[in-house]
Design an enzyme around this catalytic site. Structure first.
Site, mmCIF file in Angstrom:
data_model
loop_
_atom_site.group_PDB
_atom_site.id
_atom_site.type_symbol
_atom_site.label_atom_id
_atom_site.label_comp_id
_atom_site.label_asym_id
_atom_site.label_seq_id
_atom_site.Cartn_x
_atom_site.Cartn_y
_atom_site.Cartn_z
ATOM 1 N N PHE C 113 0.813 6.870 7.969
ATOM 2 C CA PHE C 113 0.566 7.063 6.779
ATOM 3 C C PHE C 113 2.733 6.565 6.449
ATOM 4 C CE2 PHE C 113 -1.617 6.716 2.393
ATOM 5 C CZ PHE C 113 -2.976 6.217 3.275
ATOM 6 N N GLN C 233 5.103 6.414 -9.991
ATOM 7 C CA GLN C 233 5.713 5.966 -8.882
ATOM 8 C C GLN C 233 4.798 4.161 -9.543
ATOM 9 O OE1 GLN C 233 2.576 6.413 -5.284
ATOM 10 N NE2 GLN C 233 4.376 7.174 -4.784
ATOM 11 N N HIS C 235 3.411 1.705 -6.671
ATOM 12 C CA HIS C 235 2.224 0.582 -4.919
ATOM 13 C C HIS C 235 3.379 -0.396 -5.351
ATOM 14 C CE1 HIS C 235 0.638 0.426 -2.026
ATOM 15 N NE2 HIS C 235 -0.633 1.652 -2.281
ATOM 16 N N LEU C 245 -5.373 -2.413 -5.902
ATOM 17 C CA LEU C 245 -4.682 -1.793 -5.043
ATOM 18 C C LEU C 245 -5.190 -2.627 -3.855
ATOM 19 C CD1 LEU C 245 -2.438 0.507 -4.533
ATOM 20 C CD2 LEU C 245 -4.420 1.654 -3.354
ATOM 21 N N GLU C 248 -2.839 1.532 1.298
ATOM 22 C CA GLU C 248 -1.315 2.017 2.383
ATOM 23 C C GLU C 248 -1.954 1.577 3.480
ATOM 24 O OE1 GLU C 248 1.657 4.465 0.931
ATOM 25 O OE2 GLU C 248 2.350 4.841 2.878
ATOM 26 N N ARG C 281 6.788 4.432 -0.802
ATOM 27 C CA ARG C 281 6.466 3.581 -2.048
ATOM 28 C C ARG C 281 6.880 2.994 -2.486
ATOM 29 N NH1 ARG C 281 0.164 6.289 -2.796
ATOM 30 N NH2 ARG C 281 -0.313 5.739 -1.058
ATOM 31 N N HIS C 346 1.419 2.758 -10.792
ATOM 32 C CA HIS C 346 0.388 3.473 -9.757
ATOM 33 C C HIS C 346 -0.050 5.304 -9.778
ATOM 34 C CE1 HIS C 346 -2.140 4.270 -6.040
ATOM 35 N NE2 HIS C 346 -1.677 4.846 -5.640
ATOM 36 N N ARG C 381 5.568 10.572 -4.289
ATOM 37 C CA ARG C 381 4.651 11.050 -3.895
ATOM 38 C C ARG C 381 4.370 10.352 -2.762
ATOM 39 N NH1 ARG C 381 -1.035 9.695 -3.458
ATOM 40 N NH2 ARG C 381 -0.804 7.599 -4.923
HETATM 41 C C1 LIG Z 1 -6.627 2.943 -6.524
HETATM 42 C C2 LIG Z 1 -5.501 4.293 -5.753
HETATM 43 C C3 LIG Z 1 -5.880 4.179 -5.078
HETATM 44 C C4 LIG Z 1 -5.312 6.041 -3.815
HETATM 45 N N1 LIG Z 1 -4.763 6.091 -2.916
HETATM 46 C C5 LIG Z 1 -5.182 6.945 -2.683
HETATM 47 C C6 LIG Z 1 -4.967 7.979 -1.623
HETATM 48 O O1 LIG Z 1 -5.573 6.940 -0.812
HETATM 49 N N2 LIG Z 1 -4.594 8.969 -0.916
HETATM 50 C C7 LIG Z 1 -4.539 9.752 -2.385
HETATM 51 O O2 LIG Z 1 -3.829 11.321 -1.803
HETATM 52 N N3 LIG Z 1 -4.556 9.586 -3.580
HETATM 53 C C8 LIG Z 1 -4.872 8.051 -3.653
HETATM 54 N N4 LIG Z 1 -4.411 7.812 -5.235
HETATM 55 C C9 LIG Z 1 -4.118 8.965 -5.966
HETATM 56 C C10 LIG Z 1 -5.518 9.772 -6.329
HETATM 57 O O3 LIG Z 1 -6.720 8.727 -6.156
HETATM 58 C C11 LIG Z 1 -5.543 9.972 -7.664
HETATM 59 O O4 LIG Z 1 -4.332 10.709 -8.031
HETATM 60 C C12 LIG Z 1 -6.856 11.204 -8.513
HETATM 61 O O5 LIG Z 1 -7.778 10.435 -7.423
HETATM 62 C C13 LIG Z 1 -6.927 11.437 -9.468
HETATM 63 O O6 LIG Z 1 -7.824 12.257 -9.956
HETATM 64 P P1 LIG Z 1 -7.973 13.581 -10.814
HETATM 65 O O7 LIG Z 1 -9.398 13.915 -10.519
HETATM 66 O O8 LIG Z 1 -7.108 13.765 -11.269
HETATM 67 O O9 LIG Z 1 -8.433 12.292 -12.338
HETATM 68 P P2 LIG Z 1 -9.616 10.866 -12.093
HETATM 69 O O10 LIG Z 1 -10.571 10.740 -10.243
HETATM 70 O O11 LIG Z 1 -8.835 9.931 -12.699
HETATM 71 O O12 LIG Z 1 -11.038 11.936 -13.286
HETATM 72 C C14 LIG Z 1 -10.120 12.254 -14.888
HETATM 73 C C15 LIG Z 1 -11.930 12.715 -15.121
HETATM 74 O O13 LIG Z 1 -11.259 12.987 -16.549
HETATM 75 C C16 LIG Z 1 -11.921 12.445 -17.531
HETATM 76 N N5 LIG Z 1 -11.700 12.112 -18.530
HETATM 77 C C17 LIG Z 1 -10.493 11.686 -19.127
HETATM 78 N N6 LIG Z 1 -10.196 12.153 -20.251
HETATM 79 C C18 LIG Z 1 -11.085 12.610 -20.976
HETATM 80 C C19 LIG Z 1 -11.895 13.353 -22.573
HETATM 81 N N7 LIG Z 1 -10.134 12.788 -23.182
HETATM 82 N N8 LIG Z 1 -12.467 13.857 -22.160
HETATM 83 C C20 LIG Z 1 -13.053 13.830 -21.357
HETATM 84 N N9 LIG Z 1 -12.803 13.693 -20.043
HETATM 85 C C21 LIG Z 1 -11.792 12.890 -19.901
HETATM 86 C C22 LIG Z 1 -12.735 11.117 -17.008
HETATM 87 O O14 LIG Z 1 -13.970 10.662 -17.540
HETATM 88 C C23 LIG Z 1 -12.475 12.082 -15.100
HETATM 89 O O15 LIG Z 1 -13.949 11.952 -15.372
HETATM 90 C C24 LIG Z 1 -5.205 6.505 -5.194
HETATM 91 C C25 LIG Z 1 -5.163 6.483 -6.836
HETATM 92 C C26 LIG Z 1 -5.475 5.262 -7.174
HETATM 93 C C27 LIG Z 1 -5.719 4.297 -8.570
#
Ligand SMILES: Cc1cc2nc3c(=O)[nH]c(=O)nc-3n(C[C@H](O)[C@H](O)[C@H](O)COP(=O)(O)OP(=O)(O)OC[C@H]3O[C@@H](n4cnc5c(N)ncnc54)[C@H](O)[C@@H]3O)c2cc1C
Ligand code: HEM
Ligand code: SF4
Ligand code: F3S
Ligand code: FES
Lengths: 126, 291, 608, 142
Positions: C113, C233, C235, C245, C248, C281, C346, C381
Site C-alpha cells: 500500500f 486528506q 484521495h 472511491l 488504493e 496520497r 476523503h 494518513r
Molecule cells: C470510500 C472510503 C474508503 C476507505 N478505505 C479505507 C481503507 O481501505 N483502509 C482504511 O484503513 N481506511 C479507509 N477509509 C477510512 C475509514 O473507512 C474511515 O475512517 C472509518 O471507517 C471511519 O469509521 P468510524 O467508525 O469512525 O465512522 P463511521 O463508520 O462513519 O460511523 C459513524 C457512525 O456514527 C453514527 N453517527 C454519526 N453522527 C451521529 C449522531 N449525531 N448521532 C448518532 N449517531 C451518529 C453513524 O450512524 C455511524 O454509525 C476509507 C474511507 C472511505 C470514505
C-alpha cells in the site's frame, strides 16, 4: 433447538418426498396419458378393457402406486402452498385435517375402483 | 434571534476591523451576487432546455393532514448525465419539497439504505441510472413492509429475521497461538465470497411472494446469511450441523419456492436461489445420515 | 430516561469495537446511532487494514512509516499503540470470522500500500470495510448489546465549569427519528463518541451523506479542543461524477496513472521517482491536480487509472468490487478501458483531541475513529491506517471507559505546554449570539442527573423552536453554500486570500442559519429537521478547518500553502488546536510528541 | 405508529406486468398443480362408476351397456369434454416440464438459465399440445 430439529424432520422430509413423487410421476403420468389417449383412444374406453388391464398384477400395482403418489404429491403441494400463504395456528390444523380426510377418501375410493376392475374382494365390506 | 440583532452585530464587527475589510466584504458581496445571478440564469436556461425527468413519488405521512391518505406526487427534475434515481430524489427534496423523506447515505451501493420500488422492481436508488428507466419513473417504498413515511419502510422485521439465524461466527477450535489465524483455503473463501456481500437492503425479502405471505419465513437474505456461515470451513462440522438445524426449521429453506425474484433484484448479485437450493440439498443429505 | 454504564455514540467500526470492548470489560453498554450499524460508512472502506503480522516486518517499521507518512505531526505514543496492537486486533477480527483474502497456505493475504515499506495491508477483496463492519456488528448481535438505531444524538450532557479540563460528561440527549421523541441517555461511566467523518463539508467527497462531523461539533461546543482540523486528506482516485472511491488497492496491485498525453506522470513528471503511483496520497493528489492545471488533464478535469494490464483473473480475484463501482457509477468497464479519476475529499486526520486511550480533556468523554484525533495520522494518513485505528482505539477506549485505567503519555486539554495562537480573519468567527454555550452559569458542582435533565430540556426546546418556525431559509441552501466555498477555497491547493474568502462565506452562511426553518412539520421520520441540525454542525466544522488552514503557514502533509511551500520544522512541529470559547473559536497550539518508547522520531524529508 | 399502504394479494397480481420469468413459472406451476389435484378427485369420482359395473350383469358389461362404459363414452362424446381434455393435457405437460425444470434446479442444475428453461417449457408445452390435438379430438361427434 430440539423444537427446530423436529420441525425440520417434517419440513425436510415432506420436501424430499414431494421431489421423489414428482420424479416418479413424470414417468407414470406420461405413460398413463400415452396409454389412454394415444394407444387406446379415449372414446374407445370400456369397462371390460380397463378390467382386463387391471387384472395384471404389474399394471394394478403401478396404478395403485400412481394413485398414492399423486395423492400425496397433490395434497402435500396444496398444503405447502397454504403454509406459504401464511396459514397458521388453528386454521392450519383444520386444513391439515380436512386435507388428510380428503386424501384418505380419495385413496379408499381409488382402491375400491381398482379392485372392482381387478375383481379383487380384499375387504368385503368396502 | 431576530434579524435586527444580527445586523447590529455585523456593524460592530466591521467598525472594529477597518474599512479595508469593509471594502473587501463589499467586493466580495458583489462578486457573490454576480456569481449567484449567473448561476440562477444558467439554471433557468438549463431548466428551460434541459431534459426533465418526470418522477411519480409515493407520499404518506401518518401525521400530516393531506398525506394521511397515500398519494403520488409528481416532480420534474432536470436531467444531468449520470444522474441516478437517488440524485433525482435529492434534487426533488432540496429544490421542491424538503419534507420528501427517504433513507440514503453512502451513494455507492454499500450501506443498503435506499432499496426502493422503482418502476415495479426492487432496486437501490443510488445504483439505478435514470436513463435506464421509462418515464414517468414510479418510485414507491418497498412492497410488503409497513410504510413509516413516504419512501421509508419499517425494517424491524427484516432485521429480526436476519438476526434469528445466529449471524455470527462460532467455532470451538481456535489456533493456539494468540497471533495465529485460522486457516481457510482460497476455494472455501471463494465459495462464501458472494454470500458475504449482503448489505441488508431488504430488496430480496420484499420481492419474495412467499415472504410476503408467510411472515415467519426467514427470507432469502437471512438464509443467505446462514449459508455464509454454514459453508465457512473455519466453523467446523459440528457448527455446520447446528446451522443446518436453524435453516431447516419449518419456516426456513423449505418455504422457498424458487421464485428467483430475490436473485433477480439483489443489488449485490448474490445468487440467492442457488444458495438456498444448496442448503436444501445439504439439509437432506445430513438428514439422510440419520435414517 | 435511559441509563447505562457506557454509551457509545455511533456504530461504525470504531463504535462497534468500543462497545464490544466495554462490554467484555464488564460494563452495561448501549449504542446510540443515527444509522443502523450496518449502514455506517466504515462499510465503504475498500483497501485494507495495516498490521505487521509477518516475518521480516514489525511494529516499529510500521510506526516509522506512519510517522514519516504523518509528516511528523503524529504523536508517537498514539502511533506506537496503533502499530503494536493492530496485529492482535486484526487476528481478533479473523477469529470472529472476517472473510479476509487468503494465500495458498490459507493464511491472511497482505498487499503493498502507498507509503508502506512492507506489504502489510491485510484485506478482504476490495471491500475490506464492509467485512469489518459486518463482522463487528455480528459480534454485537451475539453479545446482545443494546443498539438504539436511527436515534440522532443532539448533544452531550456536559457540566459547565469554566475550565473545560474540569468538566465532566454524564450522558447524551438523542432524537428518535421514527417518532420525534427527545430522550436522555445517562452514562454512569462514560460516553464514547464514534461519529465518523465530516466529508459533507465538501461537495466532492468519498464520504457518505451521513458524515457530517456531528461528534466533532458536539465535543467542540462542549469545550473539547479540535486538533489539526486543517489536515484533510484528498484521495487521488475518486470517480469524477460522484466522488465514489477507487481503492488504493488498484495502485497497490500495480495500477498506473496516465495523463492526457499518455505519460506515466508520477515518474515522468518527477513527482515520486521511487514509489510512483504508490507515493503517499497527498503527493499523488497534488500531482494529478498539477497535471490538470497545467493542461494535461483529460477533459481538463481528471486523469486515467489503468489496471487492464493486470489481467482479468487477478482483477476479478482481488479487485472485483472496483469493476462494479466503475461500471455502476461511471459507466466504465475497468477490464476494457482506463478509469477516470480525480482527487476528492476523503478523510479528516484531525478531530476531537484525545490521548492514546481515546479520552478527552472532559472527564468521562471519549472519542475514537475518524472523529477523533489521538494523532496517529498527523498531517497525512497512510492508506490502510484508519481501519486499524478504529479497532485499536475502539478497543482501548471501550476498556478504559469501562473502568480499566492506565496513565496516558499524551496530555489533553490546555496545559502549560499550550501556546496561544492568533490569526487575522476578515470576519468575526463563531456564533457570538449563541445562547446555548455550555457555560451558562449553572452551579459547577451539580449532580450528573441534573446536568442530563438540563441538557434534555434545552434540546427539547431547540427541536421545538426549529419545528415552530415556518418561514426563513432552508438548510439545503446553506449547506450547499458551505460545500461550495470549501471545495473552491479550502481544497488541495490553499491560498491565504481564498481561505479568507471561505471564512467570509461561512460567516454569511451562519447569518443565514439564524433564520433557518424546517419545512416538514411532522414528528415522524423528519429528516429535514435532522439535516438542519447537521448543517449547523457543518458550519462549525468548516470554520475550524479554515481557521486551522489559515494559521498553518507551511506545507506539511496534506496541507499545502501557495506562499509557504516548505515544511517549517522550526515553528510548526505543533498541533493546531481550536477551542470553543463563549461562542467563538480560540486558536492555540500544542507540541507534537515525537518521543517513542525506544526511539525519537527525527523529522526527515518525506520523499517517495 | 405506522399504517401500511394496502399491498394485498390482489395488488400483487395487479403488478403482473412486472413479474419476471421465475415468478411466472411459479404462478403457472401453482395453478397447474391445483388443476391437476382437482382433476384427480374428479377423475376418481368418474372412475368410481366402475364399482356398479363390477357388480352388474356380465352381459350388460359385455354389451358395453354398463354404467361405467356408458358414462365414459357419453362424456368422451362431448366436444367440451374433449376440449377440456386438451386443456388438461396442456396443464399436465406444463406441470411435468416445469416440474422437471424445478427438479433440476433443486439439484443445482441450470440455475443460471432458469428463465430460458421456463420459456422452453412453455414452448414445448405449446408444441406438444398442438401436436396432440388431432388425437385428442379423434372420433368426437360434433
Ligand atoms: C470510500 C472510503 C474508503 C476507505 N478505505 C479505507 C481503507 O481501505 N483502509 C482504511 O484503513 N481506511 C479507509 N477509509 C477510512 C475509514 O473507512 C474511515 O475512517 C472509518 O471507517 C471511519 O469509521 P468510524 O467508525 O469512525 O465512522 P463511521 O463508520 O462513519 O460511523 C459513524 C457512525 O456514527 C453514527 N453517527 C454519526 N453522527 C451521529 C449522531 N449525531 N448521532 C448518532 N449517531 C451518529 C453513524 O450512524 C455511524 O454509525 C476509507 C474511507 C472511505 C470514505
Ligand atoms: C397427478 C399429477 C400431479 C398433481 C396432482 C400435482 C399437483 C401438484 C400441486 C398441487 C403442487 C403444489 C403447487 C403449489 O401450490 O406450489 C405441486 C407441486 C409440484 N409438482 Fe406436481 N402434480 C402432479 C404431477 C407432477 C409431476 C408429474 C411432476 C413432475 C415433474 C410434478 C412436480 C411438482 C413439483 C416439483 C412441485 C413442487 C413445487 C415446489 O414446491 O417448488 N408434479 N404439484
Ligand atoms: S441478499 Fe441482496 S437483496 Fe437481499 S438484503 Fe442482501 S444485498 Fe439486499
Ligand atoms: S424469491 Fe422467494 S421463493 Fe425462494 S428463490 Fe427467492 S426466496
Ligand atoms: S445510498 Fe447507500 S446503498 Fe444507496
Amino acid at each position: 433447538m430440539a423444537e427446530r430439529y423436529s420441525s425440520f424432520q417434517a419440513g425436510g422430509r415432506l420436501w424430499l418426498w414431494q421431489r421423489i413423487t414428482a420424479a416418479f410421476l413424470i414417468v407414470v403420468l406420461a405413460f398413463h396419458f400415452f396409454l389412454l389417449h394415444f394407444v387406446h383412444h379415449a372414446d374407445e374406453v370400456t369397462f371390460a378393457m380397463s378390467a382386463g388391464r387391471m387384472e395384471t398384477w404389474s399394471y394394478y400395482s403401478l396404478m395403485i402406486l400412481f394413485l398414492v403418489t399423486a395423492t400425496f404429491h397433490g395434497v402435500n403441494g396444496v398444503y405447502n402452498a397454504l403454509i406459504n400463504a401464511g396459514l397458521t395456528g388453528v386454521k392450519r390444523r383444520a386444513v391439515r385435517i380436512a386435507l388428510g380426510v380428503a386424501s384418505l377418501l380419495l385413496l379408499v375410493q381409488g382402491f375400491r375402483t381398482a379392485n372392482a376392475w381387478a375383481g379383487i374382494d380384499l375387504i368385503p365390506i368396502l | 434571534m431576530s434579524t435586527q440583532r444580527q445586523r447590529a452585530e455585523t456593524e460592530t464587527d466591521s467598525t472594529e476591523t477597518e474599512t479595508a475589510q469593509e471594502r473587501r466584504l463589499e467586493e466580495k458581496r458583489q462578486r457573490a451576487e454576480e456569481r449567484e445571478r449567473k448561476r440562477v440564469e444558467a439554471e433557468e436556461r438549463a431548466a428551460a432546455d434541459a431534459e426533465r425527468y418526470h418522477l411519480k413519488v409515493f407520499r404518506y405521512d401518518p401525521e400530516v393532514e393531506g398525506k394521511q391518505e397515500p398519494r403520488f406526487d409528481d416532480f420534474h427534475v432536470p436531467y444531468e448525465p449520470g444522474m441516478t434515481v437517488l440524485d433525482a430524489l435529492i434534487y426533488a427534496r432540496d429544490q421542491f419539497d424538503a419534507s420528501l423523506t427517504f433513507r440514503h447515505s453512502c451513494r455507492q451501493a454499500i450501506c443498503g439504505s435506499d432499496a426502493l420500488f422503482i418502476n415495479g422492481s426492487q432496486r437501490l436508488g443510488c445504483q439505478t441510472q435514470l436513463s435506464d428507466l421509462e418515464q414517468p419513473v414510479r418510485i414507491e417504498p418497498l412492497p410488503h413492509s409497513e410504510v413509516v413515511k413516504d419512501l421509508v419502510v419499517d425494517m424491524e422485521h427484516f432485521y429480526d429475521q436476519m438476526e434469528s439465524v445466529e449471524p455470527y461466527f462460532q467455532t470451538t477450535d481456535r489456533p493456539d497461538g494468540e497471533l495465529e489465524e485460522q486457516r481457510q483455503s482460497r476455494e472455501n473463501r471463494e465459495k462464501i465470497k458472494k454470500s458475504t456481500r449482503c448489505i441488508w437492503c431488504g430488496a430480496c425479502m420484499s420481492s419474495c411472494n412467499i415472504a410476503a405471505g408467510d411472515n415467519e419465513y426467514l427470507g432469502p437474505a437471512a438464509i443467505n446469511k446462514a449459508y455464509r456461515f454454514a459453508m465457512d470451513e473455519r466453523e467446523g462440522e459440528d457448527m455446520k450441523q447446528r446451522r443446518l438445524e436453524i435453516i431447516e426449521q419449518e419456516h426456513g429453506v423449505w418455504r422457498c419456492q424458487t421464485q428467483f425474484s430475490c436473485t433477480e433484484v439483489c443489488p449485490k448479485d448474490i445468487p440467492l436461489t442457488e444458495h438456498i437450493q444448496e442448503l436444501k440439498r445439504e439439509a437432506v443429505k445430513s438428514n439422510l445420515k440419520f435414517w | 430516561m435511559y441509563e447505562y454504564d457506557v454509551i457509545v455514540v455511533g456504530a461504525g467500526g470504531a463504535g462497534l469495537r468500543a462497545a464490544i470492548a466495554a462490554q467484555e470489560a464488564g460494563a452495561d453498554v448501549a449504542m446510540v446511532t443515527k444509522l443502523h450499524p450496518v449502514r455506517s460508512h466504515t462499510g465503504a472502506a475498500e483497501g485494507g487494514i495495516n498490521a505487521a503480522l509477518r516475518e521480516g516486518d514489525d511494529w516499529e517499521l510500521h510506526a516509522y512509516d506512519t510517522m514519516k507518512g504523518s509528516d511528523y505531526l503524529g504523536d508517537a505514543p498514539a502511533v506506537e499503540a496503533l502499530t503494536q496492537e493492530s496485529p492482535e486486533e486484526v487476528i481478533q477480527l479473523e477469529h470472529w470470522g472476517m472473510a479476509f483474502s487468503r494465500e495458498d497456505d490459507g493464511t491472511v493475504s497482505q498487499r503493498p500500500f502507498g507509503g508502506l515499506s512492507f506489504p502489510r495491508t491485510t484485506y478482504a477483496g476490495a471491500e475490506t470495510g464492509h467485512h469489518l463492519l459486518h463482522t463487528l456488528y455480528e459480534q454485537v448481535v451475539k453479545r446482545g448489546i443494546e443498539v438504539f438505531d436511527e436515534w440522532y444524538v443532539l448533544n452531550l450532557a456536559v457540566s459547565d465549569e469554566d475550565d473545560p479540563g474540569e468538566r465532566s460528561c454524564h450522558g447524551v440527549v438523542a432524537y428518535e427519528t421514527a417518532t420525534g421523541n427527545v430522550e436522555a441517555f445517562t452514562a454512569r461511566d462514560g460516553v464514547i463518541l464514534a461519529t465518523g467523518g465530516l466529508g459533507q463539508v465538501y461537495d466532492h467527497t468519498t464520504n457518505a451523506v451521513a458524515n457530517t462531523g456531528d461528534g466533532v461539533a458536539m465535543a467542540y461546543r462542549a469545550g473539547v479542543p479540535a486538533e489539526d482540523m486543517e489536515m484533510i486528506q484528498f484521495h487521488p482516485t475518486t470517480l469524477p461524477s460522484t466522488g465514489v472511491l477507487i481503492s488504493e488497492g488498484v495502485r497497490g496491485e500495480g495500477g498506473i496513472l496516465y495523463n492526457d498525453e499518455g505519460e506515466r506522470f508520477m515518474f515522468e513528471g518527477g513527482y515520486a521517482n521511487n514509489d510512483g503511483e504508490l507515493a503517499s496520497r497527498d503527493v499523488v493528489s497534488r500531482a494529478e491536480l498539477t497535471e490538470v492545471n497545467e493542461g494535461r488533464g483529460i477533459e481538463d478535469e481528471y486523469v486515467h487509472l489503468d489496471m487492464r494490464h493486470l489481467g482479468e483473473e487477478r482483477i476479478v480475484d482481488r479487485l472485483e468490487n472496483i469493476l462494479h463501482l466503475a461500471e455502476d457509477f461511471e459507466g466504465v468497464d475497468g477490464l476494457e478501458e482506463p478509469m477516470p479519476v480525480k482527487p476528492g475529499q476523503h478523510y479528516a486526520m484531525g478531530g476531537i483531541e484525545t490521548d492514546e486511550h481515546g479520552q478527552t480533556c472532559v472527564d468521562g468523554l471519549y472519542a475514537v475513529g475518524e472523529c477523533a484525533c489521538a494523532s496517529v495520522h498527523g498531517a497525512n494518513r497512510l492508506g490502510g491506517n484508519a481501519l486499524p485505528e478504529l479497532i485499536v482505539f475502539g478497543s482501548r477506549a471501550g476498556r478504559h471507559a469501562a473502568g480499566e485505567t492506565e496513565e496516558p503519555r499524551i496530555t489533553v486539554g490546555r496545559t502549560e505546554d499550550a501556546e496561544p495562537g492568533d490569526v487575522e480573519t476578515p470576519v468575526e468567527l463563531g456564533e457570538p449570539w449563541a445562547t446555548e454555550a455550555v457555560a451558562d452559569g449553572g452551579a459547577a458542582a451539580e449532580a450528573g442527573e441534573a446536568i442530563v435533565e438540563r441538557t434534555l430540556e434545552r434540546e427539547r426546546q431547540r427541536v421545538e423552536r426549529l419545528l415552530e418556525r415556518d418561514e426563513g431559509t432552508q438548510h439545503a441552501e446553506i449547506r450547499a453554500a458551505v460545500q461550495h466555498t470549501m471545495t473552491e477555497n479550502v481544497n488541495v491547493f490553499r491560498e491565504e486570500a481564498a481561505l479568507k474568502e471561505a471564512l467570509v462565506d461561512i460567516r454569511a452562511a451562519r447569518e443565514r442559519y439564524r433564520d433557518v426553518y424546517v419545512a416538514d412539520p411532522s414528528s415522524t421520520y423528519n429528516t429535514d429537521l435532522i439535516q438542519t441540525i447537521e448543517t449547523r454542525n457543518l458550519l462549525d466544522i468548516a470554520e475550524m478547518i479554515t481557521v486551522g488552514a489559515l494559521a498553518r503557514d507551511e506545507f506539511r502533509g496534506a496541507h499545502w500553502r501557495k506562499k509557504h511551500q516548505e515544511r517549517k520544522d522550526d515553528g510548526w512541529l505543533k498541533h493546531t488546536m481550536v477551542s470553543w470559547s463563549n461562542g467563538s473559536p480560540e486558536l492555540w497550539y500544542k507540541p507534537v510528541v515525537l518521543e517513542g518508547e525506544n526511539q525519537t522520531y527525527e523529522p526527515k524529508e518525506r520523499s517517495y | 405508529m405506522s399504517q401500511s399502504y394496502d399491498r394485498g394479494l390482489i395488488e400483487d397480481f395487479g403488478r403482473w406486468r412486472e413479474f419476471s420469468a421465475g415468478m411466472w413459472a411459479w404462478v403457472f406451476h401453482k395453478f397447474t398443480g391445483w388443476v391437476l389435484i382437482g382433476y384427480l378427485f374428479t377423475h376418481i369420482a368418474v372412475l368410481s362408476t366402475a364399482l356398479t359395473s363390477a357388480s352388474a350383469d356380465p352381459a350388460t358389461v359385455a354389451a358395453n351397456q354398463d354404467l361405467y362404459t356408458q358414462t365414459i363414452q357419453a362424456l368422451e362424446g362431448l366436444l367440451v369434454v374433449r376440449l377440456l381434455e386438451v386443456g388438461l393435457l396442456a396443464v399436465a405437460v406444463f406441470h411435468i416440464l416445469n416440474g422437471t425444470r424445478l427438479l433440476l434446479i433443486d439439484l443445482g442444475i441450470g440455475l443460471g438459465t432458469q428463465d430460458r428453461s421456463f420459456y422452453a417449457s412453455l414452448i414445448l408445452t405449446g408444441a406438444i399440445v398442438v401436436a396432440s390435438i388431432p388425437t385428442f379430438l379423434a372420433g368426437v361427434s360434433l
